[in-house]
Design an enzyme around this catalytic site. Structure first.
Site, PDB file in Angstrom:
ATOM      1  N   GLU A   1     -55.634 -17.079  12.653  1.00  0.00           N
ATOM      2  CA  GLU A   1     -54.697 -16.763  11.581  1.00  0.00           C
ATOM      3  C   GLU A   1     -55.085 -17.332  10.292  1.00  0.00           C
ATOM      4  OE1 GLU A   1     -53.309 -14.091  12.163  1.00  0.00           O
ATOM      5  OE2 GLU A   1     -53.484 -14.072  14.402  1.00  0.00           O
TER       6      GLU A   1
ATOM      7  N   HIS B   1     -48.295  -1.874  12.239  1.00  0.00           N
ATOM      8  CA  HIS B   1     -48.358  -3.520  12.095  1.00  0.00           C
ATOM      9  C   HIS B   1     -49.832  -3.640  12.046  1.00  0.00           C
ATOM     10  CE1 HIS B   1     -46.885  -7.372  12.089  1.00  0.00           C
ATOM     11  NE2 HIS B   1     -48.093  -7.824  12.405  1.00  0.00           N
ATOM     12  N   ALA B   2     -50.402  -4.465  10.763  1.00  0.00           N
ATOM     13  CA  ALA B   2     -51.796  -4.725  10.465  1.00  0.00           C
ATOM     14  C   ALA B   2     -52.289  -5.423  11.415  1.00  0.00           C
ATOM     15  CB  ALA B   2     -51.794  -5.419   9.349  1.00  0.00           C
TER      16      ALA B   2
ATOM     17  N   ARG C   1     -49.066 -19.535  16.547  1.00  0.00           N
ATOM     18  CA  ARG C   1     -50.367 -19.492  15.872  1.00  0.00           C
ATOM     19  C   ARG C   1     -50.259 -19.305  14.316  1.00  0.00           C
ATOM     20  NH1 ARG C   1     -52.671 -13.787  18.314  1.00  0.00           N
ATOM     21  NH2 ARG C   1     -52.374 -15.035  20.186  1.00  0.00           N
ATOM     22  N   TYR C   2     -49.222 -18.476  13.881  1.00  0.00           N
ATOM     23  CA  TYR C   2     -48.710 -18.399  12.440  1.00  0.00           C
ATOM     24  C   TYR C   2     -48.313 -19.588  11.755  1.00  0.00           C
ATOM     25  CZ  TYR C   2     -49.500 -13.331  13.813  1.00  0.00           C
ATOM     26  OH  TYR C   2     -50.004 -12.363  14.451  1.00  0.00           O
TER      27      TYR C   2
ATOM     28  N   HIS D   1     -44.200  -8.768  17.074  1.00  0.00           N
ATOM     29  CA  HIS D   1     -44.951  -9.569  18.020  1.00  0.00           C
ATOM     30  C   HIS D   1     -44.301  -9.780  19.346  1.00  0.00           C
ATOM     31  CE1 HIS D   1     -46.664 -10.295  14.176  1.00  0.00           C
ATOM     32  NE2 HIS D   1     -47.511 -10.787  14.618  1.00  0.00           N
TER      33      HIS D   1
ATOM     34  N   HIS E   1     -60.046 -12.402  10.052  1.00  0.00           N
ATOM     35  CA  HIS E   1     -60.248 -12.054  11.425  1.00  0.00           C
ATOM     36  C   HIS E   1     -61.671 -11.333  11.606  1.00  0.00           C
ATOM     37  CE1 HIS E   1     -56.039 -13.373  12.878  1.00  0.00           C
ATOM     38  NE2 HIS E   1     -55.546 -12.304  12.212  1.00  0.00           N
TER      39      HIS E   1
ATOM     40  N   HIS F   1     -56.147 -11.562   4.864  1.00  0.00           N
ATOM     41  CA  HIS F   1     -55.913 -11.923   6.303  1.00  0.00           C
ATOM     42  C   HIS F   1     -56.517 -11.285   7.202  1.00  0.00           C
ATOM     43  CE1 HIS F   1     -53.265 -13.633   9.267  1.00  0.00           C
ATOM     44  NE2 HIS F   1     -53.404 -12.493   9.924  1.00  0.00           N
ATOM     45  N   GLU F   2     -56.512  -9.739   7.246  1.00  0.00           N
ATOM     46  CA  GLU F   2     -57.313  -9.218   8.282  1.00  0.00           C
ATOM     47  C   GLU F   2     -58.369  -9.527   8.109  1.00  0.00           C
ATOM     48  OE1 GLU F   2     -55.425  -8.005  10.602  1.00  0.00           O
ATOM     49  OE2 GLU F   2     -53.469  -8.281   9.750  1.00  0.00           O
TER      50      GLU F   2
HETATM   51  O1  X8Z Z   1     -48.934 -10.250  12.098  1.00  0.00           O
HETATM   52  C1  X8Z Z   1     -49.486 -10.695  11.107  1.00  0.00           C
HETATM   53  C2  X8Z Z   1     -50.650 -10.119  10.700  1.00  0.00           C
HETATM   54  C3  X8Z Z   1     -51.497  -9.590  11.873  1.00  0.00           C
HETATM   55  S1  X8Z Z   1     -52.160 -10.867  12.889  1.00  0.00           S
HETATM   56  C4  X8Z Z   1     -50.526  -9.019   9.845  1.00  0.00           C
HETATM   57  N1  X8Z Z   1     -48.943 -11.781  10.392  1.00  0.00           N
HETATM   58  C5  X8Z Z   1     -47.575 -12.019  11.052  1.00  0.00           C
HETATM   59  C6  X8Z Z   1     -46.318 -11.445  10.849  1.00  0.00           C
HETATM   60  O2  X8Z Z   1     -46.707 -10.380  10.148  1.00  0.00           O
HETATM   61  O3  X8Z Z   1     -45.462 -11.495  11.220  1.00  0.00           O
HETATM   62  C7  X8Z Z   1     -49.411 -12.550   9.367  1.00  0.00           C
HETATM   63  C8  X8Z Z   1     -48.263 -13.388   8.842  1.00  0.00           C
HETATM   64  C9  X8Z Z   1     -47.381 -13.443  10.084  1.00  0.00           C
HETATM   65 ZN    ZN Z   2     -53.719 -12.098  12.069  1.00  0.00          ZN
END
Ligand code: X8Z
Ligand code: ZN
Length: 600
Positions: free
Chosen positions: A398, A340-341, A508-509, A499, A374, A370-371
């Site tokens: 985010e 997971h990024a 946050r998203y 998550h 950060h 996105h990354e």
């Molecule tokens: O988890 C992330 C990023 C890392 S902070 C890749 N995102 C959420 C997800 O993947 O569920 C970005 C969009 C929403």
């Molecule tokens: Zn992120």
């Protein structure tokens, strides 16, 4: 700098001597300031160690690295929880504004504070390391082969065979039932810790980090959802009809909820991958970013370099050499990693890195931006004191990279960097906006419901027996989705979303999906853009970039509305920017949906 040991020893002497005048007297402002400075120094030290242990575990998941990470994390948690409790000693002491904010942030520092009793921090840390590792190493059998989440996502992205989609969707969810008991134990421990700091539960602690009362924040998310919900319902209605055209009534009825495995994404959180199914009749899009990236010979490193180039065009300094040497950019073959990024700053200075199993496609093109967002944010606020080295709120963190990706997704920009030969005309506005909405608008209810579920779990409204049923109630209520078939009795579907086992708050998203449009609208205004918002790219706008950086440099040093104002002039989270951006599409959707029985 006073060491932790010395501070503890001094406290012990005082207790042994019985209540002294020094103890009963109200602490002074100077003592509060000294306390905060000491806490910051200790936390910085613990972080430096814990971050490296976490990095190593996430890049090489074994028994031993899990042990190391959990140990470092337990120590860090114990330390920060103790400081958070001690901070309460200074309640009501008239301290300067900076110290007051730091005392407040100290209490909110941990996502899950540990209960203050022997062994509790270790137990909490062990559970979290195990949950995250179970998710990250999860595999299941498909067509006689063990496959990973990455493989499964490829199938969901590209297969149009409903039986295959269902098998992969269900297959991935066989990884999470084993997490359920651990998650329940974890939630209990985290709540106990949150309560010891004076919060109602962990959910209340999370909701308290927005410079307003936690209940007011919850109400704020309701208000924002109401602003965008009609638009989501229009999109849902349109997409459901196209899925019905594609698959027929037996697979996707024309009324009621949408089958969650048909939307091109494992969690149905972004739907851009099924653009081919829902594209408007008569107006074809002249390009497909997935294909362009492959045709132009992009590889994962080139994707990241392209992202860096975007930020450089706004005036940000290039990424340091160490970024390239230390980041993980593709999935290694020979070891288990957290795919997971994520973006990291290992020394709170310049040691910024990303870790992602990058694929050459449009989704990851956006994720790279996105990354990096950060990382650039982390670097921008690195000179703030420890407790202010954070996003103005977590939604800002985010939103930075997503804001960049909004410009980097425009055909104009793709043309400027040589990916796209010809910029399409206004006749392709609807196809473009539809692509964007499939990701950005479809995401909103999901962005909200993950924490709606966790808030209920932490408050006790949802018991472990109700975990899965309540998850699907929310999936239905907010997203209008249903599972492809009845879920098994032992299912723990929330655990199949990173998550949850990763214990990363999710609201946050949701916020970021609003802030990014506020940033975009303000940035385009500053750049003097006069056309429609969705065609604006701020690539190369150095002056605007400088002003953006001024907002970023502030970190969490002041309440976020003031920080928002620095760049946008606005002081509220406001979905009108989302509406502005998508206006032509919403009108179009309403027309398309004539005669449909919308809703579910
Ligand atoms: O988890 C992330 C990023 C890392 S902070 C890749 N995102 C959420 C997800 O993947 O569920 C970005 C969009 C929403
Ligand atoms: Zn992120």
């Amino acid at each position: 700098m006073k060491s932790m040991l010395m501070a503890a020893a001094a406290a012990a002497v005082l207790v042994a001597a019985g209540p002294s005048a020094a103890q009963t007297a109200k602490p002074t402002a100077a003592e509060a300031k000294a306390f905060v400075e000491n806490a910051e120094a200790q936390i910085e030290k613990a972080n430096a160690f814990a971050a490296r242990a976490a990095w190593v575990r996430a890049n090489f998941i074994t028994e031993d690295t899990q042990w190391l990470e959990a140990k470092a994390s337990a120590e860090q948690n114990e330390l920060a929880t103790r400081f958070a409790m001690e901070a309460a000693r200074f309640d009501g002491v008239p301290v300067d504004a900076v110290t007051a904010r730091k005392l407040k942030l100290l209490k909110l520092y941990l996502v899950s504070p540990a209960p203050n009793r022997p062994g509790a921090a270790e137990e909490l840390a062990n559970l979290l390391t195990k949950l995250d590792s179970t998710y990250s190493t999860g595999k299941f059998e498909f067509k006689g082969k063990q496959i990973t989440l990455n493989d499964a996502e490829d199938v969901l992205r590209s297969s149009r065979d409903p039986a295959e989609l269902k098998a992969v969707w269900e297959g991935w969810r066989t990884v999470s039932p084993q997490m359920r008991a651990d998650y329940a134990t974890f939630a209990g421990l985290s709540n106990e810790g949150a309560k010891s700091l004076g919060f109602k539960d962990t959910g209340a602690l999370w909701r308290s980090n927005y410079d307003m009362d936690p209940d007011a924040f919850a109400a704020e998310t309701d208000r924002l959802w109401k602003q965008v919900e009609p638009f989501y319902r229009n999109l849902h209605c349109y997409v459901r009809a196209r899925l019905n055209d594609q698959y027929g009534d037996a697979v996707q009825p024309r009324t009621g909820p949408i089958r969650a495995d048909l939307l091109g994404n494992m969690w149905a959180q972004q739907w851009g991958n099924i653009y081919d199914i829902v594209q408007p009749k008569g107006v074809t899009s002249s390009y497909d970013l997935n294909k362009l990236l492959v045709e132009k010979g992009y590889d994962p490193v080139k994707m990241v370099k392209t992202g860096e180039n975007f930020y450089s065009s706004l005036g940000f300094a290039p990424l340091p050499e160490t970024f390239w040497n230390r980041s993980l950019i593709t999935r290694p073959r020979d070891r288990e990693v957290v795919c997971h990024a994520s973006a990291w700053n290992l020394d709170d200075k310049d040691d910024i890195r990303i870790k992602m199993c990058t694929k050459v496609n449009a989704e990851d093109f956006s994720t790279v931006h996105h990354e990096l967002g950060h990382n650039y944010y982390q670097r921008a606020y690195k000179d703030q004191p420890v407790l202010f080295r954070n996003g103005a709120n977590d939604g800002f963190h985010e939103a930075i990279g997503d804001f960049a990706a909004l410009s980097a997704s425009t055909p104009t920009y793709l043309n400027q960097i040589g990916l796209l030969e010809k910029v399409p005309g206004a006749d392709e506005d609807i196809p473009f906006l539809l692509k964007m909405a499939l990701d950005k608008i479809a995401f909103l209810p999901f962005g909200l419901l993950v924490d709606r579920w966790r808030w209920q779990v932490f408050s006790g409204e949802t018991t472990p027996e109700e975990y899965n049923a309540d998850w699907w109630k929310l999936r239905l209520q907010y997203q209008g989705l249903m599972p492809p078939a009845q879920r098994p009795a032992d299912a723990f579907d929330p655990g199949a979303k990173y998550h949850v086992p990763g214990n990363t708050p999710y609201t946050r998203y949701f916020l970021a999906h609003i802030y990014q449009f506020q940033f975009h609208r303000a940035a385009c205004q500053q750049a003097g853009w006069k056309g429609p918002l969705h065609r604006c790219s701020v690539y190369g706008q150095k002056e605007m970039g400088e002003r953006f950086n001024r907002m970023m440099e502030l970190g969490q040093s002041q309440p976020w509305p003031q920080t928002l104002k620095v760049f946008t002039g606005e002081t509220r989270t406001d979905a009108s920017a989302v509406a502005d951006y998508f206006k032509p599409l919403n009108t179009w959707l309403v027309q398309q949906n004539k005669g449909e029985n919308c809703g579910w």
